[in-house]
Design a protein around this motif. Structure first.
Motif, PDB file in Angstrom:
ATOM      1  N   ALA A   1      44.695  25.084  71.017  1.00  0.00           N
ATOM      2  CA  ALA A   1      43.889  26.080  70.310  1.00  0.00           C
ATOM      3  C   ALA A   1      42.649  25.439  69.713  1.00  0.00           C
ATOM      4  N   ALA A   2      42.773  24.203  69.221  1.00  0.00           N
ATOM      5  CA  ALA A   2      41.622  23.496  68.661  1.00  0.00           C
ATOM      6  C   ALA A   2      40.549  23.275  69.725  1.00  0.00           C
ATOM      7  N   ARG A   3      40.980  22.949  70.945  1.00  0.00           N
ATOM      8  CA  ARG A   3      40.006  22.771  72.027  1.00  0.00           C
ATOM      9  C   ARG A   3      39.335  24.094  72.377  1.00  0.00           C
ATOM     10  N   LEU A   4      40.113  25.166  72.355  1.00  0.00           N
ATOM     11  CA  LEU A   4      39.558  26.467  72.716  1.00  0.00           C
ATOM     12  C   LEU A   4      38.464  26.913  71.753  1.00  0.00           C
ATOM     13  N   VAL A   5      38.602  26.559  70.475  1.00  0.00           N
ATOM     14  CA  VAL A   5      37.575  26.957  69.498  1.00  0.00           C
ATOM     15  C   VAL A   5      36.466  25.924  69.394  1.00  0.00           C
ATOM     16  N   GLY A   6      36.519  24.889  70.234  1.00  0.00           N
ATOM     17  CA  GLY A   6      35.415  23.945  70.315  1.00  0.00           C
ATOM     18  C   GLY A   6      35.478  22.764  69.378  1.00  0.00           C
ATOM     19  N   LEU A   7      36.647  22.481  68.802  1.00  0.00           N
ATOM     20  CA  LEU A   7      36.760  21.325  67.901  1.00  0.00           C
ATOM     21  C   LEU A   7      36.780  20.029  68.715  1.00  0.00           C
ATOM     22  N   PRO A   8      36.137  18.974  68.216  1.00  0.00           N
ATOM     23  CA  PRO A   8      36.154  17.669  68.914  1.00  0.00           C
ATOM     24  C   PRO A   8      37.485  16.965  68.691  1.00  0.00           C
ATOM     25  N   THR A   9      38.488  17.333  69.468  1.00  0.00           N
ATOM     26  CA  THR A   9      39.848  16.861  69.211  1.00  0.00           C
ATOM     27  C   THR A   9      39.964  15.340  69.293  1.00  0.00           C
ATOM     28  N   LEU A  10      39.332  14.735  70.298  1.00  0.00           N
ATOM     29  CA  LEU A  10      39.433  13.285  70.434  1.00  0.00           C
ATOM     30  C   LEU A  10      38.846  12.583  69.213  1.00  0.00           C
TER      31      LEU A  10
ATOM     32  N   LEU B   1      38.457  13.756  66.191  1.00  0.00           N
ATOM     33  CA  LEU B   1      39.253  14.001  64.994  1.00  0.00           C
ATOM     34  C   LEU B   1      40.536  13.169  64.996  1.00  0.00           C
ATOM     35  N   ILE B   2      41.179  13.075  66.145  1.00  0.00           N
ATOM     36  CA  ILE B   2      42.405  12.276  66.232  1.00  0.00           C
ATOM     37  C   ILE B   2      42.102  10.804  65.991  1.00  0.00           C
ATOM     38  N   LEU B   3      41.016  10.311  66.599  1.00  0.00           N
ATOM     39  CA  LEU B   3      40.649   8.916  66.364  1.00  0.00           C
ATOM     40  C   LEU B   3      40.290   8.680  64.894  1.00  0.00           C
ATOM     41  N   ALA B   4      39.642   9.673  64.270  1.00  0.00           N
ATOM     42  CA  ALA B   4      39.293   9.531  62.849  1.00  0.00           C
ATOM     43  C   ALA B   4      40.543   9.466  61.987  1.00  0.00           C
ATOM     44  N   GLY B   5      41.530  10.349  62.252  1.00  0.00           N
ATOM     45  CA  GLY B   5      42.765  10.328  61.477  1.00  0.00           C
ATOM     46  C   GLY B   5      43.511   9.007  61.628  1.00  0.00           C
TER      47      GLY B   5
ATOM     48  N   ALA C   1      35.862  20.784  55.461  1.00  0.00           N
ATOM     49  CA  ALA C   1      35.930  21.371  56.798  1.00  0.00           C
ATOM     50  C   ALA C   1      36.531  20.400  57.805  1.00  0.00           C
ATOM     51  N   SER C   2      36.169  19.123  57.709  1.00  0.00           N
ATOM     52  CA  SER C   2      36.699  18.155  58.659  1.00  0.00           C
ATOM     53  C   SER C   2      38.197  17.941  58.450  1.00  0.00           C
ATOM     54  N   GLY C   3      38.645  17.946  57.180  1.00  0.00           N
ATOM     55  CA  GLY C   3      40.071  17.817  56.917  1.00  0.00           C
ATOM     56  C   GLY C   3      40.840  19.013  57.451  1.00  0.00           C
ATOM     57  N   PHE C   4      40.281  20.212  57.280  1.00  0.00           N
ATOM     58  CA  PHE C   4      40.917  21.412  57.824  1.00  0.00           C
ATOM     59  C   PHE C   4      40.952  21.349  59.345  1.00  0.00           C
ATOM     60  N   ALA C   5      39.854  20.871  59.948  1.00  0.00           N
ATOM     61  CA  ALA C   5      39.819  20.756  61.404  1.00  0.00           C
ATOM     62  C   ALA C   5      40.877  19.787  61.912  1.00  0.00           C
ATOM     63  N   LEU C   6      41.098  18.684  61.181  1.00  0.00           N
ATOM     64  CA  LEU C   6      42.140  17.731  61.580  1.00  0.00           C
ATOM     65  C   LEU C   6      43.510  18.394  61.546  1.00  0.00           C
ATOM     66  N   ARG C   7      43.763  19.208  60.535  1.00  0.00           N
ATOM     67  CA  ARG C   7      45.057  19.884  60.441  1.00  0.00           C
ATOM     68  C   ARG C   7      45.203  20.961  61.524  1.00  0.00           C
ATOM     69  N   VAL C   8      44.103  21.580  61.911  1.00  0.00           N
ATOM     70  CA  VAL C   8      44.153  22.534  63.021  1.00  0.00           C
ATOM     71  C   VAL C   8      44.549  21.818  64.308  1.00  0.00           C
ATOM     72  N   VAL C   9      43.967  20.650  64.546  1.00  0.00           N
ATOM     73  CA  VAL C   9      44.332  19.858  65.727  1.00  0.00           C
ATOM     74  C   VAL C   9      45.811  19.505  65.692  1.00  0.00           C
ATOM     75  N   GLY C  10      46.311  19.140  64.512  1.00  0.00           N
ATOM     76  CA  GLY C  10      47.722  18.811  64.393  1.00  0.00           C
ATOM     77  C   GLY C  10      48.623  20.006  64.610  1.00  0.00           C
ATOM     78  N   GLY C  11      48.144  21.206  64.245  1.00  0.00           N
ATOM     79  CA  GLY C  11      48.953  22.409  64.434  1.00  0.00           C
ATOM     80  C   GLY C  11      49.032  22.845  65.882  1.00  0.00           C
ATOM     81  N   ASN C  12      47.892  22.803  66.578  1.00  0.00           N
ATOM     82  CA  ASN C  12      47.858  23.229  67.981  1.00  0.00           C
ATOM     83  C   ASN C  12      46.606  22.656  68.622  1.00  0.00           C
TER      84      ASN C  12
ATOM     85  N   ALA D   1      49.636  11.861  61.199  1.00  0.00           N
ATOM     86  CA  ALA D   1      50.570  12.979  61.292  1.00  0.00           C
ATOM     87  C   ALA D   1      49.856  14.310  61.101  1.00  0.00           C
ATOM     88  N   GLN D   2      48.798  14.335  60.311  1.00  0.00           N
ATOM     89  CA  GLN D   2      48.025  15.558  60.135  1.00  0.00           C
ATOM     90  C   GLN D   2      47.378  15.998  61.446  1.00  0.00           C
ATOM     91  N   ALA D   3      47.153  15.042  62.352  1.00  0.00           N
ATOM     92  CA  ALA D   3      46.599  15.345  63.670  1.00  0.00           C
ATOM     93  C   ALA D   3      47.685  15.542  64.707  1.00  0.00           C
TER      94      ALA D   3
END
Length: 370
Positions: free
Chosen positions: A249-258, A260-264, A235-246, A93-95
Motif C-alpha cells: 500500500a505504501a508503494r501504491l501511494v508513492g512512498l519511497p519504501t526503500l 524509508l526502510i534504509l533510514a529506519g 510526516a516521515s515518521g508516519f510514512a515509516l509506520r505506513v511502510v511497516g503496516g503494509n 520494526a516500525q518499518a
C-alpha cells in the motif's frame, strides 16, 4: 422502516472504535506485565529446583537492582546501552523488519570510536569526543542498513542476515583488536590503546557529587524520546509506520519504501553504534573483549517488552538493567552463578513471544495480531 432502524442503531455502534482502542492499549501494558510476572515465577521454580529459597531470590533481585544508591547507580549504568541497542530493534520494526543485529553494530561502533584517535592523533576535548561518537554511530548505521538493503534489494531475510552480520562484526572486532590495532602493553587482555583522558565521558552530577552513572544514560533517554516524537508527530515518521503496516500500500501511494526502510535501519544501527562508542569513552576506555557482553541481544528483549515503542524503552531498559545488576548479589548471598539472571531473561523472552499469541484476545477481542 429500514432507515429508521439504521438511524436508531447508529449511536450504539459509534463507541466500537474507542472500545477497540481501549483494549489494544490495555493489552499493550497487560501482556508484557503478565509475561514478566510469569518469568519471575518460572525463575523462582528454577531457584527452588536448585535447592534455594525462591522468595529470597526475588527479594535479592529487588535489593540488588533498586535497594540503595549503589544499586541504583549500577542499574542505571547498565540500562544506558540497553536503551540504545533496543532502538536498533525498535526503529526497523516500525518499518516491518525484525532486525537483531544490535550486538554487531555495538562492537563495530566501539571499534570505530577506539580506532579514530589512532588515525587522527590530535583529537582532544569535546570536539574529539563528538567526532568519536559520530564515528561509532556511522559504523553502526552502515552495518544495520546493510541488512535492510539486502532485504529490499535481494530479498534476503533481515533476521537471518542481521544475525549473521552480527557474528561477522564480532569476528572482525576480535581480529582487529587482537591484531593490527592491539596495544603492545595489553598483555593478558588484548585491547586497543586507551583513549585520552580529555575525550572520555564522565559521570552525571547528583547532590553535589559525580556519580558512577555516565552521560550515556542521558543520551539514551533523549534519543528514545526523540525517536518517539519523530514516529508520532512527523510526516516521515508516519510514512515509516505506513511502510511497516503494509509495504505494498505504501508503494501504491508513492512512498519511497526503500529509502524509508534504509533510514529506519540506519537510525537504529546508529543508536547501537553510539552505545558502543559510549561504552568505550565512559566505561572501558578502550576496545576489548569486555564489550562483547550481550548488550545487543538484551536490547532485543527490551524492545520486544516495550512493544517497539521508543517511549516505553527507558523504563523497560532500567528494569532489565536492574536484573543484570542483581546478579552479583545473588551470587554472593545464595551462591548462584552470576549468569543466573540470564535464565530469567530467557524465560522473559520466551513468554513475551508466547504472549503475542494472546494479542487481541485478552479483553474479549476477536483475536489476532499482526
Amino acid at each position: 422502516m429500514r432507515t429508521l432502524a439504521a438511524a436508531t442503531s447508529a449511536p450504539a455502534a459509534a463507541p466500537a472504535p474507542s472500545d477497540g482502542h481501549w483494549r489494544e492499549s490495555a493489552e499493550a501494558v497487560a501482556l508484557p506485565v503478565l509475561a514478566l510476572a510469569g518469568a519471575l515465577l518460572a525463575f523462582g521454580v528454577f531457584v527452588w529446583l536448585s535447592g534455594r529459597d525462591p522468595v529470597e531470590a526475588w527479594v535479592l533481585l529487588f535489593k540488588g537492582a533498586f535497594g540503595d544508591s549503589f544499586s541504583w547507580q549500577n542499574t542505571l549504568q547498565r540500562a544506558a546501552p540497553l536503551m540504545l541497542t533496543a532502538l536498533a530493534v525498535a526503529l526497523p520494526a516500525q518499518a516491518g523488519l525484525t532486525v537483531i543485529g544490535g550486538e554487531g553494530a555495538l562492537v563495530l561502533g566501539a571499534l570505530a570510536c577506539a580506532a579514530l584517535p589512532m588515525l587522527v592523533p590530535s583529537l582532544a576535548g569535546w570536539p574529539g569526543t563528538g567526532l568519536m561518537l559520530l564515528a561509532g554511530a556511522l559504523a553502526g548505521a552502515g552495518w544495520v542498513a546493510l541488512a535492510g538493503w539486502l532485504r529490499q534489494a535481494r530479498g534476503v531475510n533481515e533476521t537471518i542476515s542481521s544475525l549473521l552480520l552480527g557474528y561477522l562484526a564480532i569476528a572482525l572486532f576480535k581480529h582487529v583488536v587482537e591484531g593490527p590495532l592491539r596495544d603492545p602493553a595489553s598483555l593478558n587482555k588484548p585491547s586497543t590503546p586507551p583513549v585520552a583522558e580529555s575525550v572520555r565521558i564522565g559521570g552525571l552530577p547528583w547532590d553535589g557529587a559525580v556519580t558512577d552513572v555516565h552521560w550515556g544514560l542521558a543520551w539514551g533517554v533523549l534519543l528514545c524520546l526523540a525517536a518517539g516524537v519523530w514516529l508520532t508527530f512527523t510526516a516521515s515518521g508516519f510514512a515509516l509506520r505506513v511502510v511497516g503496516g503494509n509495504v505494498r500500500a505504501a508503494r501504491l501511494v508513492g512512498l519511497p519504501t526503500l529509502g524509508l526502510i534504509l533510514a529506519g535501519c540506519a537510525l537504529g544501527g546508529a543508536a547501537a553504534g553510539l552505545a558502543g562508542a559510549i561504552e568505550v569513552l565512559a566505561v572501558h576506555t578502550s576496545a576489548n573483549a569486555s564489550l562483547i557482553a550481550g548488550l545487543g541481544y538484551t536490547g532485543i528483549l527490551v524492545s520486544f517488552v516495550a512493544r517497539h515503542n521508543p517511549w516505553a524503552i527507558p523504563p523497560v531498559a532500567i528494569l532489565f538493567g536492574g536484573f543484570g545488576a542483581a546478579g552479583s548479589l545473588l551470587q554472593r548471598r545464595m551462591d548462584l552463578p552470576d549468569a543466573s539472571v540470564l535464565v530469567l531473561q530467557g524465560f522473559a523472552f520466551v513468554l513475551i513471544l508466547a504472549a503475542e499469541a494472546g494479542r487481541g484476545r485478552l479483553f474479549g477481542g476477536s483475536g489476532g495480531g499482526r
